[in-house]
Design an enzyme around this catalytic site. Structure first.
Site, PDB file in Angstrom:
ATOM      1  N   TRP A 160      58.893 -27.563 -17.575  1.00 44.40           N
ATOM      2  CA  TRP A 160      59.203 -26.292 -18.241  1.00 44.40           C
ATOM      3  C   TRP A 160      57.893 -25.779 -18.838  1.00 44.40           C
ATOM      4  O   TRP A 160      57.215 -26.527 -19.561  1.00 44.40           O
ATOM      5  CB  TRP A 160      60.241 -26.557 -19.327  1.00 44.40           C
ATOM      6  CG  TRP A 160      60.628 -25.390 -20.172  1.00 44.40           C
ATOM      7  CD1 TRP A 160      60.981 -24.139 -19.736  1.00 44.40           C
ATOM      8  CD2 TRP A 160      60.753 -25.364 -21.600  1.00 44.40           C
ATOM      9  NE1 TRP A 160      61.318 -23.349 -20.805  1.00 44.40           N
ATOM     10  CE2 TRP A 160      61.184 -24.071 -21.952  1.00 44.40           C
ATOM     11  CE3 TRP A 160      60.543 -26.303 -22.613  1.00 44.40           C
ATOM     12  CZ2 TRP A 160      61.403 -23.684 -23.281  1.00 44.40           C
ATOM     13  CZ3 TRP A 160      60.769 -25.933 -23.927  1.00 44.40           C
ATOM     14  CH2 TRP A 160      61.190 -24.642 -24.254  1.00 44.40           C
ATOM     15  N   ASP A 241      63.595 -34.784 -23.547  1.00 43.27           N
ATOM     16  CA  ASP A 241      64.054 -33.415 -23.759  1.00 43.27           C
ATOM     17  C   ASP A 241      65.359 -33.274 -22.983  1.00 43.27           C
ATOM     18  O   ASP A 241      65.382 -33.387 -21.758  1.00 43.27           O
ATOM     19  CB  ASP A 241      62.999 -32.429 -23.219  1.00 43.27           C
ATOM     20  CG  ASP A 241      63.413 -30.985 -23.475  1.00 43.27           C
ATOM     21  OD1 ASP A 241      64.525 -30.755 -24.008  1.00 43.27           O
ATOM     22  OD2 ASP A 241      62.626 -30.069 -23.153  1.00 43.27           O
ATOM     23  N   LYS A 277      72.392 -24.027 -23.700  1.00 46.84           N
ATOM     24  CA  LYS A 277      73.013 -23.934 -22.369  1.00 46.84           C
ATOM     25  C   LYS A 277      74.425 -24.478 -22.368  1.00 46.84           C
ATOM     26  O   LYS A 277      75.330 -23.817 -21.892  1.00 46.84           O
ATOM     27  CB  LYS A 277      72.198 -24.718 -21.347  1.00 46.84           C
ATOM     28  CG  LYS A 277      70.726 -24.750 -21.585  1.00 46.84           C
ATOM     29  CD  LYS A 277      70.031 -23.543 -21.033  1.00 46.84           C
ATOM     30  CE  LYS A 277      68.584 -23.564 -21.492  1.00 46.84           C
ATOM     31  NZ  LYS A 277      67.766 -22.639 -20.793  1.00 46.84           N
TER      32      LYS A 277
HETATM   33  N1  KET Z   1      63.680 -27.767 -22.721  1.00 45.58           N
HETATM   34  C1  KET Z   1      63.810 -27.366 -21.448  1.00 45.58           C
HETATM   35  C2  KET Z   1      63.513 -28.330 -20.359  1.00 45.58           C
HETATM   36  C3  KET Z   1      64.197 -26.042 -21.172  1.00 45.58           C
HETATM   37  O1  KET Z   1      64.308 -25.683 -19.910  1.00 45.58           O
HETATM   38  C4  KET Z   1      64.446 -25.142 -22.230  1.00 45.58           C
HETATM   39  C5  KET Z   1      64.793 -23.749 -21.955  1.00 45.58           C
HETATM   40  C6  KET Z   1      64.333 -25.637 -23.533  1.00 45.58           C
HETATM   41  C7  KET Z   1      63.941 -26.949 -23.748  1.00 45.58           C
HETATM   42  C8  KET Z   1      64.561 -24.808 -24.753  1.00 45.58           C
HETATM   43  O2  KET Z   1      65.751 -24.183 -24.853  1.00 45.58           O
HETATM   44  P1  KET Z   1      66.271 -23.665 -26.285  1.00 45.58           P
HETATM   45  O3  KET Z   1      66.826 -22.331 -25.996  1.00 45.58           O
HETATM   46  O4  KET Z   1      65.108 -23.640 -27.238  1.00 45.58           O
HETATM   47  O5  KET Z   1      67.293 -24.669 -26.709  1.00 45.58           O
HETATM   48  N2  KET Z   1      64.592 -23.198 -20.830  1.00 45.58           N
HETATM   49  C9  KET Z   1      64.989 -21.858 -20.360  1.00 45.58           C
HETATM   50  C10 KET Z   1      64.760 -20.749 -21.333  1.00 45.58           C
HETATM   51  C11 KET Z   1      63.373 -20.633 -21.877  1.00 45.58           C
HETATM   52  O6  KET Z   1      62.406 -20.679 -21.131  1.00 45.58           O
HETATM   53  O7  KET Z   1      63.260 -20.482 -23.107  1.00 45.58           O
HETATM   54  C12 KET Z   1      64.317 -21.595 -19.015  1.00 45.58           C
HETATM   55  O8  KET Z   1      63.569 -22.450 -18.533  1.00 45.58           O
HETATM   56  O9  KET Z   1      64.586 -20.546 -18.426  1.00 45.58           O
END
Ligand code: KET
Length: 430
Positions: A160, A241, A277
């Protein structure tokens, strides 16, 4: 009288003096931010910005990992609606403690460590509510640099994109380890194990607990066991993560298998959890950072330091999302409704993988699209090149990250045919 006149004259001349040297003051005021360059667009959220700015009625957003129903609409889960209805009467607006909602954290730990976890019973886990998964990763990175200064973090290739920003801003030097094999479109297990072996004893590693982003490729249970054993031998620290618990298999308990294996083997791990998610609470920013400690005393100490990091940054986390989570997970009926809804989301994505692959095959694509159905979780790491992605965007108004990642959560019965056709058009000659 004479003194007064002198004072007036003095202050007047001082005023003139100040006016006659304005350049210094004015220049500094107008140039405060002179050296600030525009920030590069975020590779993921920048895609959403471009999508929103496109007036085309055909446009499709498979960029950001945010779940949509089969009509392409954002979803509020029924369990969340019911929890909100129950909370509505309470109108509680007080500050949460620095570590957040104790009830929410308790329930969240059960999801990762298991309902009957001995570590929970023995109070060995230092845990705080975080600003979703991003906040949990950042808090850990800051904790790492404060209490293990000079240590590095090993990050998978690819990962990510924000992982790099997070550990960079926390001033933790980054190393990478092999993860994905572009030819097999699967795990580079040998490369991974070699890198784990060759890393200096006691290194920090970032692992995706399940539904690896962006590849959709996870180690098998057997491979996790081997990884865990090697970590043990090398005395490495595993930071998991877990942003997609439930999205890999449809069952949150099964998706925590990697973590449970490390726990069985006696590792002291760290975990970032997010409800963005799997509960659809994207904008509520609710998650949890936990660190498994040697004993209760150490856990109390570590928690106090995590809170100490939170206090000057954001003081305490937001309340509403935490109330939603604890209302759902604290009620057996709502919790089982949530589990059903997670499965529905995961299954819809799996169904779309099959339809996308079949559509490409029906179009007579000369390429293999087996990986579309083999990969798991929210994303398909399609193998499209940045140039092919650019063509999809400019010619077909299809928006995705330039690494070829398709957010399967944005694919629907209504757009899958259009998407398959466009992918076929830009890849058929390759
Ligand atoms: N870790 C991973 C691996 C991840 O893909 C995301 C979010 C997060 C943490 C953080 O999510 P949060 O909303 O802070 O709980 N990924 C998606 C959104 C983004 O980039 O913020 C994405 O990859 O599209």
């Amino acid at each position: 009288m004479a003194m007064m006149a002198r004072t007036i004259r003095n202050s007047a001349s001082r005023r003139t003096m100040m006016m006659s040297r304005p350049i210094f003051g004015l220049r500094s005021m107008s140039s405060w931010w002179k050296n600030v360059e525009p920030a590069p667009k975020d590779p993921i959220l920048g895609v959403t910005e471009a999508f929103l700015a496109d007036p085309s009625p055909d446009k499709v957003n498979v960029g950001v990992g945010a779940y949509r129903d089969d009509n392409g609409k954002p979803v509020v889960l029924d369990c969340v609606r019911e929890a909100e209805r129950r909370i509505a009467g309470t109108s509680f607006m007080e500050y949460l403690p620095m570590g957040g909602s104790v009830k929410m954290v308790e329930e969240t730990l059960k999801l990762a460590y298991g309902d009957n976890s001995e570590f929970i019973k023995d109070k060995r886990i230092a845990a705080v509510q975080s600003l979703s998964g991003t906040g949990a990763c950042r808090l850990f990175a800051d904790f790492q640099t404060r209490f293990n200064p000079g240590s590095q973090i090993y990050i998978p290739v690819p990962t990510w994109s924000n992982h790099h920003n997070i550990w960079r801003d926390a001033q933790v030097p980054q190393k990478t380890y092999h993860y994905y094999h572009p030819e097999t479109k699967g795990l580079d297990f040998k490369g991974l194990m070699d890198d784990v072996k060759n890393a200096p004893e006691g290194s920090f590693f970032l692992l995706h607990a399940c539904a690896h982003n962006p590849t959709g490729v996870d180690p098998t249970e057997e491979q996790w066991r081997e990884i865990s054993q090697l970590f043990k031998a090398k005395n490495h620290f595993a930071f998991f993560d877990m942003a997609y618990q439930g999205f890999a298999s449809g069952d949150p308990a099964r998706d925590a298998k990697s973590i449970r294996i490390f726990l069985e083997d006696g590792h002291h791990i760290g975990i970032s959890q997010s409800y963005a998610k799997n509960m659809g609470l994207y904008g509520q920013r609710v998650g949890c950072l936990s660190v498994l400690c040697e004993n209760e005393k150490q856990a109390v100490t570590v928690k106090s330091q995590l809170q100490q990091l939170a206090r000057p940054m954001y003081s305490n986390p937001p309340l509403h999302g935490a109330q939603i989570v604890s209302t759902i997970l604290g009620d057996p009926e709502l919790k089982s409704l949530w589990l059903k809804e997670v499965k529905i989301m995961a299954d819809r994505i799996i169904g779309m993988r099959t339809t996308l692959r079949e559509s490409l095959e029906k179009l007579g694509s000369p390429l293999s699209w087996e990986h579309v159905t083999k990969q798991i979780g929210m994303f398909c790491y399609s193998g499209l090149t940045p140039e092919q992605v650019d063509r999809l965007t400019s010619e077909y108004h299809i928006y995705m990250t330039r690494n070829g990642r398709i957010s399967m959560a944005g694919v629907t019965t209504g757009n899958v045919g259009y998407l398959a056709n466009a992918i076929h058009e830009v890849t058929k000659s390759s």
